[in-house]
Design a protein around this motif. Sequence first.
Motif, PDB file in Angstrom:
ATOM      1  N   LEU A 139       0.812  -1.214   0.000  1.00  0.00           N
ATOM      2  CA  LEU A 139       0.000   0.000   0.000  1.00  0.00           C
ATOM      3  C   LEU A 139       0.851   1.272   0.000  1.00  0.00           C
ATOM      4  O   LEU A 139       0.315   2.381  -0.025  1.00  0.00           O
ATOM      5  CB  LEU A 139      -0.948   0.009   1.202  1.00  0.00           C
ATOM      6  N   GLU A 140       2.158   1.109   0.011  1.00  0.00           N
ATOM      7  CA  GLU A 140       3.075   2.259  -0.012  1.00  0.00           C
ATOM      8  C   GLU A 140       3.510   2.538  -1.449  1.00  0.00           C
ATOM      9  O   GLU A 140       3.944   1.640  -2.167  1.00  0.00           O
ATOM     10  CB  GLU A 140       4.304   1.971   0.855  1.00  0.00           C
ATOM     11  N   PHE A 141       3.399   3.802  -1.882  1.00  0.00           N
ATOM     12  CA  PHE A 141       3.876   4.193  -3.206  1.00  0.00           C
ATOM     13  C   PHE A 141       5.392   4.394  -3.110  1.00  0.00           C
ATOM     14  O   PHE A 141       5.861   5.393  -2.572  1.00  0.00           O
ATOM     15  CB  PHE A 141       3.188   5.471  -3.676  1.00  0.00           C
ATOM     16  N   ASN A 142       6.139   3.427  -3.625  1.00  0.00           N
ATOM     17  CA  ASN A 142       7.594   3.424  -3.461  1.00  0.00           C
ATOM     18  C   ASN A 142       8.276   2.992  -4.762  1.00  0.00           C
ATOM     19  O   ASN A 142       8.523   1.802  -4.980  1.00  0.00           O
ATOM     20  CB  ASN A 142       7.979   2.481  -2.315  1.00  0.00           C
ATOM     21  N   PRO A 143       8.601   3.931  -5.639  1.00  0.00           N
ATOM     22  CA  PRO A 143       9.234   3.576  -6.920  1.00  0.00           C
ATOM     23  C   PRO A 143      10.550   2.842  -6.770  1.00  0.00           C
ATOM     24  O   PRO A 143      10.959   2.101  -7.674  1.00  0.00           O
ATOM     25  CB  PRO A 143       9.444   4.942  -7.593  1.00  0.00           C
ATOM     26  N   GLU A 144      11.224   3.032  -5.632  1.00  0.00           N
ATOM     27  CA  GLU A 144      12.534   2.408  -5.448  1.00  0.00           C
ATOM     28  C   GLU A 144      12.470   0.889  -5.515  1.00  0.00           C
ATOM     29  O   GLU A 144      13.483   0.236  -5.790  1.00  0.00           O
ATOM     30  CB  GLU A 144      13.149   2.853  -4.119  1.00  0.00           C
ATOM     31  N   ARG A 145      11.298   0.305  -5.293  1.00  0.00           N
ATOM     32  CA  ARG A 145      11.187  -1.158  -5.357  1.00  0.00           C
ATOM     33  C   ARG A 145      11.546  -1.668  -6.764  1.00  0.00           C
ATOM     34  O   ARG A 145      11.908  -2.828  -6.929  1.00  0.00           O
ATOM     35  CB  ARG A 145       9.788  -1.606  -4.939  1.00  0.00           C
ATOM     36  N   PHE A 146      11.412  -0.795  -7.778  1.00  0.00           N
ATOM     37  CA  PHE A 146      11.714  -1.191  -9.151  1.00  0.00           C
ATOM     38  C   PHE A 146      13.131  -0.828  -9.576  1.00  0.00           C
ATOM     39  O   PHE A 146      13.475  -0.928 -10.752  1.00  0.00           O
ATOM     40  CB  PHE A 146      10.712  -0.554 -10.119  1.00  0.00           C
ATOM     41  N   LEU A 147      13.962  -0.432  -8.610  1.00  0.00           N
ATOM     42  CA  LEU A 147      15.356  -0.099  -8.915  1.00  0.00           C
ATOM     43  C   LEU A 147      16.323  -1.151  -8.399  1.00  0.00           C
ATOM     44  O   LEU A 147      17.528  -1.078  -8.679  1.00  0.00           O
ATOM     45  CB  LEU A 147      15.717   1.265  -8.299  1.00  0.00           C
ATOM     46  N   ARG A 148      15.814  -2.113  -7.663  1.00  0.00           N
ATOM     47  CA  ARG A 148      16.727  -3.085  -7.053  1.00  0.00           C
ATOM     48  C   ARG A 148      16.107  -4.481  -7.084  1.00  0.00           C
ATOM     49  O   ARG A 148      14.891  -4.660  -7.149  1.00  0.00           O
ATOM     50  CB  ARG A 148      17.038  -2.701  -5.614  1.00  0.00           C
ATOM     51  N   GLY A 149      16.984  -5.480  -7.018  1.00  0.00           N
ATOM     52  CA  GLY A 149      16.551  -6.866  -6.919  1.00  0.00           C
ATOM     53  C   GLY A 149      15.778  -7.344  -8.134  1.00  0.00           C
ATOM     54  O   GLY A 149      15.872  -6.804  -9.245  1.00  0.00           O
ATOM     55  N   LYS A 150      14.964  -8.351  -7.919  1.00  0.00           N
ATOM     56  CA  LYS A 150      14.186  -8.982  -8.980  1.00  0.00           C
ATOM     57  C   LYS A 150      13.223  -8.008  -9.648  1.00  0.00           C
ATOM     58  O   LYS A 150      13.013  -8.043 -10.869  1.00  0.00           O
ATOM     59  CB  LYS A 150      13.416 -10.170  -8.396  1.00  0.00           C
ATOM     60  N   SER A 151      12.640  -7.105  -8.849  1.00  0.00           N
ATOM     61  CA  SER A 151      11.631  -6.190  -9.388  1.00  0.00           C
ATOM     62  C   SER A 151      12.208  -5.220 -10.415  1.00  0.00           C
ATOM     63  O   SER A 151      11.469  -4.669 -11.239  1.00  0.00           O
ATOM     64  CB  SER A 151      10.972  -5.394  -8.262  1.00  0.00           C
ATOM     65  N   ALA A 152      13.521  -4.988 -10.376  1.00  0.00           N
ATOM     66  CA  ALA A 152      14.136  -4.043 -11.308  1.00  0.00           C
ATOM     67  C   ALA A 152      13.987  -4.493 -12.754  1.00  0.00           C
ATOM     68  O   ALA A 152      14.038  -3.674 -13.671  1.00  0.00           O
ATOM     69  CB  ALA A 152      15.611  -3.850 -10.968  1.00  0.00           C
ATOM     70  N   LYS A 153      13.801  -5.790 -12.970  1.00  0.00           N
ATOM     71  CA  LYS A 153      13.708  -6.325 -14.325  1.00  0.00           C
ATOM     72  C   LYS A 153      12.269  -6.602 -14.755  1.00  0.00           C
ATOM     73  O   LYS A 153      12.036  -7.140 -15.842  1.00  0.00           O
ATOM     74  CB  LYS A 153      14.529  -7.614 -14.430  1.00  0.00           C
ATOM     75  N   VAL A 154      11.303  -6.253 -13.916  1.00  0.00           N
ATOM     76  CA  VAL A 154       9.904  -6.525 -14.245  1.00  0.00           C
ATOM     77  C   VAL A 154       9.476  -5.703 -15.458  1.00  0.00           C
ATOM     78  O   VAL A 154       9.695  -4.492 -15.523  1.00  0.00           O
ATOM     79  CB  VAL A 154       8.985  -6.213 -13.038  1.00  0.00           C
ATOM     80  N   ASP A 155       8.861  -6.385 -16.431  1.00  0.00           N
ATOM     81  CA  ASP A 155       8.421  -5.765 -17.677  1.00  0.00           C
ATOM     82  C   ASP A 155       6.901  -5.623 -17.639  1.00  0.00           C
ATOM     83  O   ASP A 155       6.188  -6.614 -17.484  1.00  0.00           O
ATOM     84  CB  ASP A 155       8.843  -6.648 -18.855  1.00  0.00           C
ATOM     85  N   PRO A 156       6.352  -4.396 -17.792  1.00  0.00           N
ATOM     86  CA  PRO A 156       4.905  -4.208 -17.694  1.00  0.00           C
ATOM     87  C   PRO A 156       4.141  -4.537 -18.974  1.00  0.00           C
ATOM     88  O   PRO A 156       2.926  -4.319 -19.038  1.00  0.00           O
ATOM     89  CB  PRO A 156       4.784  -2.711 -17.381  1.00  0.00           C
ATOM     90  N   SER A 157       4.815  -5.057 -19.999  1.00  0.00           N
ATOM     91  CA  SER A 157       4.145  -5.278 -21.285  1.00  0.00           C
ATOM     92  C   SER A 157       3.621  -6.708 -21.443  1.00  0.00           C
ATOM     93  O   SER A 157       3.626  -7.259 -22.544  1.00  0.00           O
ATOM     94  CB  SER A 157       5.089  -4.939 -22.440  1.00  0.00           C
ATOM     95  N   GLY A 158       3.168  -7.328 -20.333  1.00  0.00           N
ATOM     96  CA  GLY A 158       2.545  -8.645 -20.404  1.00  0.00           C
ATOM     97  C   GLY A 158       3.494  -9.808 -20.289  1.00  0.00           C
ATOM     98  O   GLY A 158       3.082 -10.960 -20.427  1.00  0.00           O
ATOM     99  N   VAL A 159       4.759  -9.524 -20.009  1.00  0.00           N
ATOM    100  CA  VAL A 159       5.769 -10.591 -19.895  1.00  0.00           C
ATOM    101  C   VAL A 159       5.803 -11.152 -18.484  1.00  0.00           C
ATOM    102  O   VAL A 159       5.865 -12.373 -18.278  1.00  0.00           O
ATOM    103  CB  VAL A 159       7.162 -10.056 -20.293  1.00  0.00           C
ATOM    104  N   ASP A 160       5.779 -10.252 -17.498  1.00  0.00           N
ATOM    105  CA  ASP A 160       5.842 -10.647 -16.084  1.00  0.00           C
ATOM    106  C   ASP A 160       4.468 -10.428 -15.458  1.00  0.00           C
ATOM    107  O   ASP A 160       3.987  -9.289 -15.385  1.00  0.00           O
ATOM    108  CB  ASP A 160       6.901  -9.820 -15.359  1.00  0.00           C
ATOM    109  N   PHE A 161       3.867 -11.513 -14.979  1.00  0.00           N
ATOM    110  CA  PHE A 161       2.458 -11.456 -14.595  1.00  0.00           C
ATOM    111  C   PHE A 161       2.207 -10.814 -13.240  1.00  0.00           C
ATOM    112  O   PHE A 161       1.058 -10.622 -12.853  1.00  0.00           O
ATOM    113  CB  PHE A 161       1.848 -12.865 -14.663  1.00  0.00           C
ATOM    114  N   GLU A 162       3.266 -10.437 -12.524  1.00  0.00           N
ATOM    115  CA  GLU A 162       3.040  -9.665 -11.306  1.00  0.00           C
ATOM    116  C   GLU A 162       2.762  -8.193 -11.610  1.00  0.00           C
ATOM    117  O   GLU A 162       2.354  -7.427 -10.727  1.00  0.00           O
ATOM    118  CB  GLU A 162       4.234  -9.785 -10.349  1.00  0.00           C
ATOM    119  N   LEU A 163       2.961  -7.781 -12.880  1.00  0.00           N
ATOM    120  CA  LEU A 163       2.678  -6.406 -13.281  1.00  0.00           C
ATOM    121  C   LEU A 163       2.120  -6.435 -14.705  1.00  0.00           C
ATOM    122  O   LEU A 163       2.868  -6.407 -15.675  1.00  0.00           O
ATOM    123  CB  LEU A 163       3.945  -5.543 -13.223  1.00  0.00           C
ATOM    124  N   ILE A 164       0.789  -6.503 -14.817  1.00  0.00           N
ATOM    125  CA  ILE A 164       0.155  -6.618 -16.139  1.00  0.00           C
ATOM    126  C   ILE A 164      -0.909  -5.529 -16.324  1.00  0.00           C
ATOM    127  O   ILE A 164      -2.098  -5.822 -16.471  1.00  0.00           O
ATOM    128  CB  ILE A 164      -0.454  -8.023 -16.356  1.00  0.00           C
TER     129      ILE A 164
END
Length: 505
Positions: free
Chosen positions: A410-435
């Motif tokens: 529930l926290e708006f935290n862009p930094e989660r997408f700068l490190r670790g596994k989440s840094a490589k998450v693709d929002p274009s339907g490739v990674d289903f945690e972000l679709i």
Amino acid sequence: MTFDAFFLGELGVAVLIFITLHFFIRSITTNSTHLPPGPRGWPILGVLPLLGTMPHVTLTNMAKKFGPIMFLKMGTCDTVVASSPDIAQAFLKALDHNFLNRPTIAGATHLGYNAQDLVFANYGPKWKLLRKLANQHMLGGRALHDWGHVRASEVKHMLKAMQECGKQGELVVVCDLLSCTITNMVSQVVLSKRIFSNKGLEAKEFKDMVVEFMTISGVNIGDFVPCIAWMDLQGVVGKMKRLHKRFDVFLTNIIEEHVKSSHERKGKPDFLDVVMTNGEDPSQERLSFSNIKALLLNLFTAGTDTSTSIIEWALAEMLKNPNILIRAQKEMDEVVGRERVVLESDLPKLPYLQAICKETYRMHPSTPLSVPRVATEACNVNGYYIPKNTRLNVNIWAIGRDPNVWSNPLEFNPERFLRGKSAKVDPSGVDFELIPFGGGRRICAGDRMAIVVIQYILGSLVHSFDWKLPNGEDLNMDEAFGLTLQKAVPLSAMVSPRLLSHAYV
């Protein structure tokens, strides 16, 4: 014993045997067709009375009790809801072939030219042609590159208009300005011309039409209880028909004007020229006039509203969290400087801006519940039986807030997408945690364009201006549910230029 008595006795035995066999067979069927868990609904209406005004939130809370795959009755319609990345992937990747079609709903019938558009048409030759034309000439990678100068031109118009607002001390109504800008981006590619001025009344009226389109497209009870659809208890179908007439007049007029000016584009066809020429080619799948209008309707509604809502939510989150805004501006000052505006070529060098966009997709997906699909055949998912004709909704909003996937969701935290596994998450339907745009073959056709437009416009707004709320105003972050997720109260703010004055010319 008389014949009548004998007959009645035999009939009674037959009825007894029938009832016994019926329940025996039903018991076997129920055991062999193990449906996913789900809440018990009301007779006829199913769970509809339980959903409230925010169905995506209610379904998220239900999933906490019943699990990430739920089976429920939406009225008389069998419905399955996927609320986790794994279950969404099972449906949209492993079983994508079985969920390529849409159910028949009033929005598609009365707004989408009887489901002849790119969003609601059944999967088949006509849909494939619409998708192919849109990708090749407007939404695909090469077309996006070719039309880059249009986006740059429209962003310049927008920044100049905002600079004037800043000078005059006027509030910027973010969604109005964004809607006008993105609509003009689309119209320049489709029609070779801008159709709205930044402060024109026509632009405001059109934007209101688009919002109404998205708001009423998914709220018709007759879609779920077909036997009472004719009654139009909510008056929604009547609103759809009236709105359709307004859109049809708009689309018919621009097509007719476009045909009259065709001689001006000899050798330089735009998107509408290409689509209309294809419709006249007897050697190819033929597009009807309704197909063409329906496709344009998609581009001018879904193509503008989804990007507008994401950018507005992102700005609202940054105003709520000023440190995020300051960090984004610092990144852009280092990469771009203050002597010019952001260019699309700068975007790959702005990882924090990209992270802000991803975090907005996660918390405020433009489509909280995916556009419904329907099972062509019965199938099995995670050991559960899914009957033929079951409707599928993916709760994209729930996936983005799943504590099993995201820490402090529930926290708006862009930094989660700068490190670790989440840094490589693709929002274009490739990674289903972000679709945010769905997945599979029926992923939103404009996903690539939306990602570019959102990053480019948001980056331009953040880099070019300082933002603050009007004195004494609180920031309202309430949602308004529809086919897309709007801010309940549109964002208005004061802006002041950050760049050297010549950068806005």
